[in-house]
Design a protein around this motif. Structure first.
Motif, PDB file in Angstrom:
ATOM      1  N   UNK A 289       0.818  -1.224   0.000  1.00 41.74           N
ATOM      2  CA  UNK A 289       0.000   0.000   0.000  1.00 41.74           C
ATOM      3  C   UNK A 289       0.844   1.261   0.000  1.00 41.74           C
ATOM      4  N   UNK A 290       2.167   1.123   0.129  1.00 44.42           N
ATOM      5  CA  UNK A 290       3.032   2.290   0.135  1.00 44.42           C
ATOM      6  C   UNK A 290       3.115   2.978   1.479  1.00 44.42           C
ATOM      7  N   UNK A 291       2.775   2.292   2.576  1.00 39.23           N
ATOM      8  CA  UNK A 291       2.834   2.879   3.912  1.00 39.23           C
ATOM      9  C   UNK A 291       4.281   3.038   4.329  1.00 39.23           C
ATOM     10  N   UNK A 292       4.627   4.209   4.884  1.00 46.47           N
ATOM     11  CA  UNK A 292       5.990   4.474   5.341  1.00 46.47           C
ATOM     12  C   UNK A 292       5.998   4.673   6.846  1.00 46.47           C
ATOM     13  N   UNK A 293       7.197   4.814   7.395  1.00 44.51           N
ATOM     14  CA  UNK A 293       7.329   5.062   8.835  1.00 44.51           C
ATOM     15  C   UNK A 293       6.706   6.401   9.216  1.00 44.51           C
ATOM     16  N   UNK A 294       6.753   7.393   8.343  1.00 39.88           N
ATOM     17  CA  UNK A 294       6.138   8.698   8.616  1.00 39.88           C
ATOM     18  C   UNK A 294       4.626   8.577   8.770  1.00 39.88           C
ATOM     19  N   UNK A 295       4.025   7.677   7.973  1.00 37.04           N
ATOM     20  CA  UNK A 295       2.582   7.468   8.100  1.00 37.04           C
ATOM     21  C   UNK A 295       2.243   6.916   9.475  1.00 37.04           C
ATOM     22  N   UNK A 296       3.053   6.026   9.984  1.00 36.94           N
ATOM     23  CA  UNK A 296       2.828   5.452  11.320  1.00 36.94           C
ATOM     24  C   UNK A 296       2.986   6.533  12.391  1.00 36.94           C
ATOM     25  N   UNK A 297       4.006   7.361  12.217  1.00 38.83           N
ATOM     26  CA  UNK A 297       4.231   8.411  13.221  1.00 38.83           C
ATOM     27  C   UNK A 297       3.080   9.423  13.227  1.00 38.83           C
ATOM     28  N   UNK A 298       2.531   9.749  12.050  1.00 38.06           N
ATOM     29  CA  UNK A 298       1.425  10.699  12.002  1.00 38.06           C
ATOM     30  C   UNK A 298       0.201  10.177  12.748  1.00 38.06           C
ATOM     31  N   UNK A 299      -0.061   8.877  12.612  1.00 31.71           N
ATOM     32  CA  UNK A 299      -1.199   8.303  13.335  1.00 31.71           C
ATOM     33  C   UNK A 299      -0.967   8.365  14.839  1.00 31.71           C
ATOM     34  N   UNK A 300       0.256   8.082  15.255  1.00 39.12           N
ATOM     35  CA  UNK A 300       0.576   8.169  16.683  1.00 39.12           C
ATOM     36  C   UNK A 300       0.400   9.609  17.176  1.00 39.12           C
ATOM     37  N   UNK A 301       0.874  10.584  16.375  1.00 36.49           N
ATOM     38  CA  UNK A 301       0.775  11.988  16.783  1.00 36.49           C
ATOM     39  C   UNK A 301      -0.676  12.443  16.868  1.00 36.49           C
ATOM     40  N   UNK A 302      -1.550  11.846  16.052  1.00 36.25           N
ATOM     41  CA  UNK A 302      -2.963  12.209  16.064  1.00 36.25           C
ATOM     42  C   UNK A 302      -3.729  11.477  17.155  1.00 36.25           C
ATOM     43  N   UNK A 303      -3.055  10.587  17.929  1.00 37.27           N
ATOM     44  CA  UNK A 303      -3.713   9.862  19.001  1.00 37.27           C
ATOM     45  C   UNK A 303      -4.594   8.733  18.531  1.00 37.27           C
ATOM     46  N   UNK A 304      -4.386   8.255  17.314  1.00 33.50           N
ATOM     47  CA  UNK A 304      -5.210   7.168  16.773  1.00 33.50           C
ATOM     48  C   UNK A 304      -4.531   5.822  17.023  1.00 33.50           C
ATOM     49  N   UNK A 305      -5.371   4.772  17.055  1.00 31.13           N
ATOM     50  CA  UNK A 305      -4.823   3.415  17.165  1.00 31.13           C
ATOM     51  C   UNK A 305      -4.100   3.061  15.865  1.00 31.13           C
ATOM     52  N   UNK A 306      -2.913   2.566  16.040  1.00 33.98           N
ATOM     53  CA  UNK A 306      -2.126   2.195  14.857  1.00 33.98           C
ATOM     54  C   UNK A 306      -2.354   0.716  14.572  1.00 33.98           C
ATOM     55  N   UNK A 307      -3.183   0.412  13.595  1.00 37.05           N
ATOM     56  CA  UNK A 307      -3.412  -0.974  13.158  1.00 37.05           C
ATOM     57  C   UNK A 307      -3.508  -0.984  11.632  1.00 37.05           C
ATOM     58  N   UNK A 308      -3.752  -2.153  11.077  1.00 39.24           N
ATOM     59  CA  UNK A 308      -3.769  -2.271   9.620  1.00 39.24           C
ATOM     60  C   UNK A 308      -4.884  -1.448   8.995  1.00 39.24           C
ATOM     61  N   UNK A 309      -6.059  -1.443   9.629  1.00 41.00           N
ATOM     62  CA  UNK A 309      -7.194  -0.709   9.058  1.00 41.00           C
ATOM     63  C   UNK A 309      -6.917   0.799   9.036  1.00 41.00           C
TER      64      UNK A 309
END
Length: 536
Positions: free
Chosen positions: A490-510
């Motif tokens: 899907x082209x997911x990068x480490x920055x995408x994971x960090x943005x979700x963490x910064x937004x307070x969202x659960x980091x999962x596949x969905x």
């Protein structure tokens, strides 16, 4: 064709080892060496049956061995594949039009007919010869000459034979012969009947054949040479076995206190009238060059051992032949390794790459991570056997085009021995994707649990490497090999994971999939993944 090739190789091994043992035991008696020869013939007869009844044992890397002598000489134009290239085609090589449409093709299964016809012909000759013996016996007369009957009684008593033996005479026979098991028969010729002074030696020789069940051994040799008509060593072994039967009978005659020089003269006279033609098929074989000279020399040599084969000798060589022949019969020569269906089903195919991933120059475009393997294993058609042969041939041609070698497969196995056997299909797929042993070891060094070669091919196809795995883990997401394959697809990068963490969202596949789908415009940060490098 592979089964016939296996039969050829196995029969050559059995006949060759038996002839070697006969050469190494030249100092033993003829009876002992005759036992070795007939155990080898029995092994040749049992070989085809045991091959189908025993569990199959396969040699390592059988497909690579097949590719060295079974791949047709076609005009193959392989397309070079490097680890950094974009793979969009399957591992099927390009074949010229002339190779695809040959001017002449042999009918399906022709090799079976080519093998079976000589077998049937040789067995029919033996059956006709047996009918000839039956006809001779029916037209022969019962011998009532007291000299010959007395010689028969004396010889039977010396040899410990209690069962009766029919003694007949026929004008249609050039020399004495004997045959039969339950009701053995000695058939004398008219010329032999006149030699009353040699009656005891002639009868003793034929009774020696009867007591040793030599006629059954002859039938064993006939069947062995019919089944393995293509094997010159089988014919040589049958001829040597016949010679040893005659020598063992000569030794039995001399053990009955027959004068050696007189018996040698008898052998010379009888040799002038040996049976020829069709009768040989049920009574003996054409004598080899030097056969009579060898027999006469043995008869006159008083230093040679002439004892019978003892029980320990029979048991020892019988067990040895069994130990040698059983694994050889079970061995599958040139067998094709098949993929474990349960392993293939355990790993679902990776998600195809999104357009944004295909735009990255460092990412391999995955038309489907398992495409090379899927192209090599199509669904089974109605005629499964014919289709399997075509699939195997395509796989071998593909291996040739891609440069898959035995060393390459061995190195892949050594890199991940826990994954089990590696089929040629998987080897072709990994070669096309640029998978190297170093790449497999690098993936394993991250602590990922890789369950099959499909996992390796899926990861390589979407650009998963150790640096990518570590960047995702350092960003706060821990998953298994399937997760990283899906994220990279899907082209997911480490920055995408960090943005979700910064937004307070659960980091999962969905959430990662949704975030990547909704994202628009150029990326604010460069992709942390380096270009796929097999050495990482």
């Amino acid at each position: 064709m592979t089964a016939l090739l296996g039969l050829v190789l196995k029969s050559l091994v059995i006949a060759g080892i038996t002839l070697l043992l006969l050469r190494l035991t030249r100092s033993r008696s003829a009876a002992e060496r005759s036992l070795i020869a007939h155990l080898g013939l029995a092994g040749l007869v049992i070989l085809p049956v045991a091959t189908f009844m025993l569990p199959s044992l396969s040699l390592p890397l059988p497909q690579v061995l097949q590719s060295r002598f079974e791949a047709p000489a076609t005009n193959i134009v392989p397309e070079p594949v490097t680890p950094r290239e974009t793979v969009t085609t399957t591992a099927t090589p390009q074949v010229s039009a002339s190779a695809e449409q040959p001017g002449f093709t042999l009918p399906q299964g022709w090799e079976r007919f080519a093998y079976a016809l000589p077998v049937i012909a040789l067995l029919m000759l033996t059956i006709i010869a047996l009918l000839r013996l039956v006809r001779l016996r029916a037209g022969a007369e019962v011998l009532v000459d007291p000299v010959w009957l007395s010689a028969l009684a004396h010889a039977q008593r010396r040899m410990g034979m209690k069962s009766g033996t029919a003694l007949l005479v026929s004008d249609a026979l050039p020399s004495p012969i004997s045959w039969g098991l339950a009701r053995p028969t000695i058939l004398l010729s008219a010329d032999a009947l006149a030699a009353t002074d040699e009656a005891e030696a002639i009868i003793a020789h034929e009774l020696a054949h009867v007591s040793a069940l030599d006629w059954a051994k002859l039938m064993l040799a006939r069947i062995a040479t019919a089944i393995h008509w293509f094997n010159p060593l089988a014919w040589r072994l049958a001829r040597e076995a016949h010679q040893l039967r005659e020598e063992a009978a000569d030794d039995a005659v001399l053990a009955a206190n027959i004068d050696a020089p007189d018996y040698a003269q008898l052998l010379v006279r009888v040799a002038r009238h040996e049976a020829r033609g069709l009768l040989i098929g049920a009574h003996g074989v054409a004598p080899g060059k030097g056969s009579l000279k060898r027999r006469v020399g043995r008869v006159l040599d008083a230093t040679l051992p002439r004892g019978r084969a003892q029980g320990s000798w029979i048991a020892g060589f019988g067990a040895g032949m069994l130990v040698m022949a059983a694994p050889l019969a079970a061995l599958t020569v040139g067998a094709t390794e098949r993929r474990d269906d349960t392993t293939a089903a355990a790993t679902p195919p990776a998600t195809p790459a999104a357009p944004s991933v295909a735009a990255r120059p460092e990412t391999v475009e995955p038309a489907s991570p398992a495409a090379p393997h899927a192209a090599a294993t199509p669904a089974a058609p109605q005629d499964h056997r014919d289709d399997r042969k075509h699939n195997e041939l395509d796989t071998i041609i593909g291996a040739k085009a891609l440069g898959v070698t035995g060393d390459y497969i061995a190195e892949l196995r050594q890199a991940a021995p826990q994954l089990g056997p590696l089929s040629l299909d998987d080897a072709n797929g990994m070669r096309a994707l640029g998978v190297t042993p170093e790449y497999i070891r690098a993936l394993l060094s991250t602590g990922l649990r890789i369950r099959s070669y499909d996992d390796v091919m899926g990861a390589r196809a979407v650009g998963v490497n150790p640096a990518y795995v570590r960047s995702i883990v350092s960003a706060g997401y821990h998953g298994d090999i399937d997760d990283y394959i899906a994220l990279a697809g899907m082209g997911v990068t480490a920055d995408d994971v960090r943005r979700l963490h910064a937004a307070g969202m659960n980091v999962d596949m969905d959430s990662l999939a949704l975030s990547k789908t909704l994202k628009r415009g150029p990326k604010p940060h460069p992709d942390p993944r380096p270009a796929p490098d097999p050495d990482n």
